[in-house]
Structure formats: structure tokens, C-alpha cells
Scaffold this motif. Structure first.
Motif, PDB file in Angstrom:
ATOM      1  N   ARG A   1       6.966   4.498  -5.001  1.00 48.46           N
ATOM      2  CA  ARG A   1       6.704   5.661  -5.454  1.00 48.46           C
ATOM      3  C   ARG A   1       5.450   6.181  -5.829  1.00 48.46           C
ATOM      4  O   ARG A   1       5.154   6.657  -7.092  1.00 48.46           O
ATOM      5  CB  ARG A   1       7.909   6.173  -6.738  1.00 48.46           C
ATOM      6  CG  ARG A   1       9.359   5.761  -6.456  1.00 48.46           C
ATOM      7  CD  ARG A   1      10.428   6.016  -7.410  1.00 48.46           C
ATOM      8  NE  ARG A   1      10.204   5.028  -8.536  1.00 48.46           N
ATOM      9  CZ  ARG A   1      10.724   3.837  -8.463  1.00 48.46           C
ATOM     10  NH1 ARG A   1      11.235   3.393  -7.172  1.00 48.46           N
ATOM     11  NH2 ARG A   1      10.437   2.854  -9.321  1.00 48.46           N
ATOM     12  N   SER A   2       4.461   6.408  -5.045  1.00 52.12           N
ATOM     13  CA  SER A   2       3.239   6.801  -5.321  1.00 52.12           C
ATOM     14  C   SER A   2       2.991   8.251  -4.904  1.00 52.12           C
ATOM     15  O   SER A   2       3.321   8.727  -3.778  1.00 52.12           O
ATOM     16  CB  SER A   2       2.183   5.981  -4.561  1.00 52.12           C
ATOM     17  OG  SER A   2       0.973   6.286  -4.772  1.00 52.12           O
ATOM     18  N   SER A   3       2.414   8.955  -5.933  1.00 52.99           N
ATOM     19  CA  SER A   3       2.298  10.376  -5.410  1.00 52.99           C
ATOM     20  C   SER A   3       0.743  10.623  -4.920  1.00 52.99           C
ATOM     21  O   SER A   3       0.506  11.727  -4.717  1.00 52.99           O
ATOM     22  CB  SER A   3       2.359  11.023  -6.877  1.00 52.99           C
ATOM     23  OG  SER A   3       1.241  10.736  -7.702  1.00 52.99           O
ATOM     24  N   THR A   4       0.065   9.666  -4.653  1.00 49.23           N
ATOM     25  CA  THR A   4      -1.299   9.606  -4.115  1.00 49.23           C
ATOM     26  C   THR A   4      -1.299   8.810  -2.906  1.00 49.23           C
ATOM     27  O   THR A   4      -0.596   7.668  -2.835  1.00 49.23           O
ATOM     28  CB  THR A   4      -2.421   9.229  -5.138  1.00 49.23           C
ATOM     29  OG1 THR A   4      -2.097   7.849  -5.461  1.00 49.23           O
ATOM     30  CG2 THR A   4      -2.341  10.199  -6.218  1.00 49.23           C
ATOM     31  N   ASP A   5      -2.301   8.839  -2.143  1.00 48.70           N
ATOM     32  CA  ASP A   5      -2.294   8.160  -0.683  1.00 48.70           C
ATOM     33  C   ASP A   5      -3.086   6.882  -1.362  1.00 48.70           C
ATOM     34  O   ASP A   5      -4.366   6.716  -1.910  1.00 48.70           O
ATOM     35  CB  ASP A   5      -3.629   9.010   0.157  1.00 48.70           C
ATOM     36  CG  ASP A   5      -3.812   8.286   1.326  1.00 48.70           C
ATOM     37  OD1 ASP A   5      -3.333   7.001   1.575  1.00 48.70           O
ATOM     38  OD2 ASP A   5      -4.591   8.777   2.254  1.00 48.70           O
ATOM     39  N   ARG A   6      -2.430   5.800  -0.919  1.00 52.48           N
ATOM     40  CA  ARG A   6      -2.858   4.314  -1.278  1.00 52.48           C
ATOM     41  C   ARG A   6      -3.787   3.795  -0.194  1.00 52.48           C
ATOM     42  O   ARG A   6      -4.290   2.504  -0.502  1.00 52.48           O
ATOM     43  CB  ARG A   6      -1.668   3.737  -1.721  1.00 52.48           C
ATOM     44  CG  ARG A   6      -0.777   4.138  -2.896  1.00 52.48           C
ATOM     45  CD  ARG A   6      -1.818   4.254  -4.154  1.00 52.48           C
ATOM     46  NE  ARG A   6      -1.084   4.186  -5.482  1.00 52.48           N
ATOM     47  CZ  ARG A   6      -1.648   3.863  -6.570  1.00 52.48           C
ATOM     48  NH1 ARG A   6      -2.954   3.635  -6.685  1.00 52.48           N
ATOM     49  NH2 ARG A   6      -0.829   3.883  -7.518  1.00 52.48           N
ATOM     50  N   CYS A   7      -3.848   4.261   0.932  1.00 54.43           N
ATOM     51  CA  CYS A   7      -4.606   3.570   2.055  1.00 54.43           C
ATOM     52  C   CYS A   7      -5.932   3.319   1.831  1.00 54.43           C
ATOM     53  O   CYS A   7      -6.464   2.269   2.062  1.00 54.43           O
ATOM     54  CB  CYS A   7      -4.414   4.497   3.183  1.00 54.43           C
ATOM     55  SG  CYS A   7      -2.478   4.347   3.891  1.00 54.43           S
ATOM     56  N   PRO A   8      -6.653   4.114   1.127  1.00 58.70           N
ATOM     57  CA  PRO A   8      -8.332   3.884   0.809  1.00 58.70           C
ATOM     58  C   PRO A   8      -8.406   2.758  -0.004  1.00 58.70           C
ATOM     59  O   PRO A   8      -9.370   1.773   0.254  1.00 58.70           O
ATOM     60  CB  PRO A   8      -8.803   5.156   0.253  1.00 58.70           C
ATOM     61  CG  PRO A   8      -7.742   6.254   0.814  1.00 58.70           C
ATOM     62  CD  PRO A   8      -6.443   5.630   0.828  1.00 58.70           C
ATOM     63  N   GLU A   9      -7.388   2.784  -1.088  1.00 61.81           N
ATOM     64  CA  GLU A   9      -7.473   1.603  -2.023  1.00 61.81           C
ATOM     65  C   GLU A   9      -7.185   0.243  -1.471  1.00 61.81           C
ATOM     66  O   GLU A   9      -7.673  -0.822  -1.481  1.00 61.81           O
ATOM     67  CB  GLU A   9      -6.642   1.783  -3.123  1.00 61.81           C
ATOM     68  CG  GLU A   9      -7.074   2.911  -4.126  1.00 61.81           C
ATOM     69  CD  GLU A   9      -5.985   3.427  -5.330  1.00 61.81           C
ATOM     70  OE1 GLU A   9      -6.282   2.909  -6.386  1.00 61.81           O
ATOM     71  OE2 GLU A   9      -5.224   3.973  -5.100  1.00 61.81           O
ATOM     72  N   ALA A  10      -5.995   0.452  -0.497  1.00 60.95           N
ATOM     73  CA  ALA A  10      -5.725  -0.725   0.222  1.00 60.95           C
ATOM     74  C   ALA A  10      -6.550  -1.376   0.980  1.00 60.95           C
ATOM     75  O   ALA A  10      -6.885  -2.854   0.953  1.00 60.95           O
ATOM     76  CB  ALA A  10      -4.314  -0.475   0.960  1.00 60.95           C
ATOM     77  N   ALA A  11      -7.336  -0.592   1.720  1.00 58.18           N
ATOM     78  CA  ALA A  11      -8.450  -0.762   2.492  1.00 58.18           C
ATOM     79  C   ALA A  11      -9.520  -1.696   1.752  1.00 58.18           C
ATOM     80  O   ALA A  11     -10.139  -2.602   2.382  1.00 58.18           O
ATOM     81  CB  ALA A  11      -9.087   0.230   3.273  1.00 58.18           C
TER      82      ALA A  11
END
Length: 147
Positions: free
Chosen positions: A93-103
Motif C-alpha cells: 500500500r504505497s501511494s508513491t512510486d517506490r522504484c527510484p528508492e529501490a534502485a
């Protein structure tokens, strides 16, 4: 795996009288798990248990984590990445894009867009081919086909 941090869990073990004793027993159990899995030719993952990483990273083949971005603790998994071991991660349940942080943390991440207690049915994959290829042996099929 986090029994040592859970009073209700470690207090139920008759031979354990403190959290520090529980941690010692937890590490012994984890080492037994890894030795047993490897003796059977299996890979084994550490799930969560971030505070035990310094003691266990050399024994586990990869790590699986839930919600490290939410709790600001993804950096604790760096020893796995530094040893070219995969870091798999999920956020709920994330309301923001988590891909940049994951990278940034070299994680293969999957997250569920949404807020509150609801999750849309469309999970987002942050499986960058470069991250996956950095920890897995070469494949005859390009990873980009799976992302």
C-alpha cells in the motif's frame, strides 16, 4: 525468525532469560538452518531480521524483506548487495512510486499502489534488469523480457 526481539516469544523458551540470550539462540538456529539447507544443496534466504545481518550475511544466499522503505531501514541490507547477493523486497500500500528508492538500494522490489487498508490489484515491479543481472548468473533469456 525475529523471536529474539519478541518478549512473548523468547520468554516462552525455558532456557532463555534475556533478550541477549535469545539473540544467541536465534543465531544458532539460523546457522543450523543455513547449514542444513546447504548440506541438501538448497539456497536459503534470510527474511527480515535486519539486525542480525552482520552475523548472518556470510551464511545466507539472499535476503527477502518487507517494508524497509516504510521504516527507513533498507540500508541495513547493504552487506548482501556488497557480497553480490540478491535483495528481494516488497512494500504494501504505497501511494508513491517506490522504484527510484529501490534502485538506490539495489533491490528487486514489488509494491502495491494504494493507500489506507486497500491495495489495487495491479502490483508494480521495480525489477531492473541491471540489478537482477548483477546478482544472478548469465541467462540465455534476457531479464528485460520478464520486467
Amino acid at each position: 525468525v525475529d523471536c529474539y526481539q519478541n518478549d512473548a516469544c523468547w520468554e516462552a523458551i525455558s532456557s532463555v532469560n534475556s533478550e541477549s540470550e535469545a539473540e544467541v539462540e536465534q543465531v544458532k538456529f539460523n546457522l543450523w538452518q543455513t547449514e542444513t539447507a546447504h548440506s541438501l544443496g538448497l539456497s536459503i534466504a534470510l527474511k527480515n531480521s535486519l539486525d542480525l545481518i552482520p552475523q548472518l550475511v556470510d551464511h545466507y544466499d539472499f535476503i527477502i524483506n518487507e517494508s524497509c522503505l516504510r521504516y527507513n531501514e533498507c540500508g541495513k541490507m547493504t552487506p548482501f548487495y556488497e557480497q553480490n547477493k540478491a535483495v528481494f523486497h516488497v512494500e504494501y500500500r504505497s501511494s508513491t512510486d517506490r522504484c527510484p528508492e529501490a534502485a538506490e538500494f539495489h533491490m528487486a522490489t514489488k509494491y502495491c499502489p494504494g493507500s489506507g487498508s486497500t491495495c489495487s490489484s495491479d502490483w508494480v515491479n521495480c525489477f531492473e534488469a541491471s540489478v537482477i543481472e548483477s546478482v544472478l548468473p548469465p541467462s540465455p533469456v534476457p531479464w528485460a523480457e520478464f520486467t
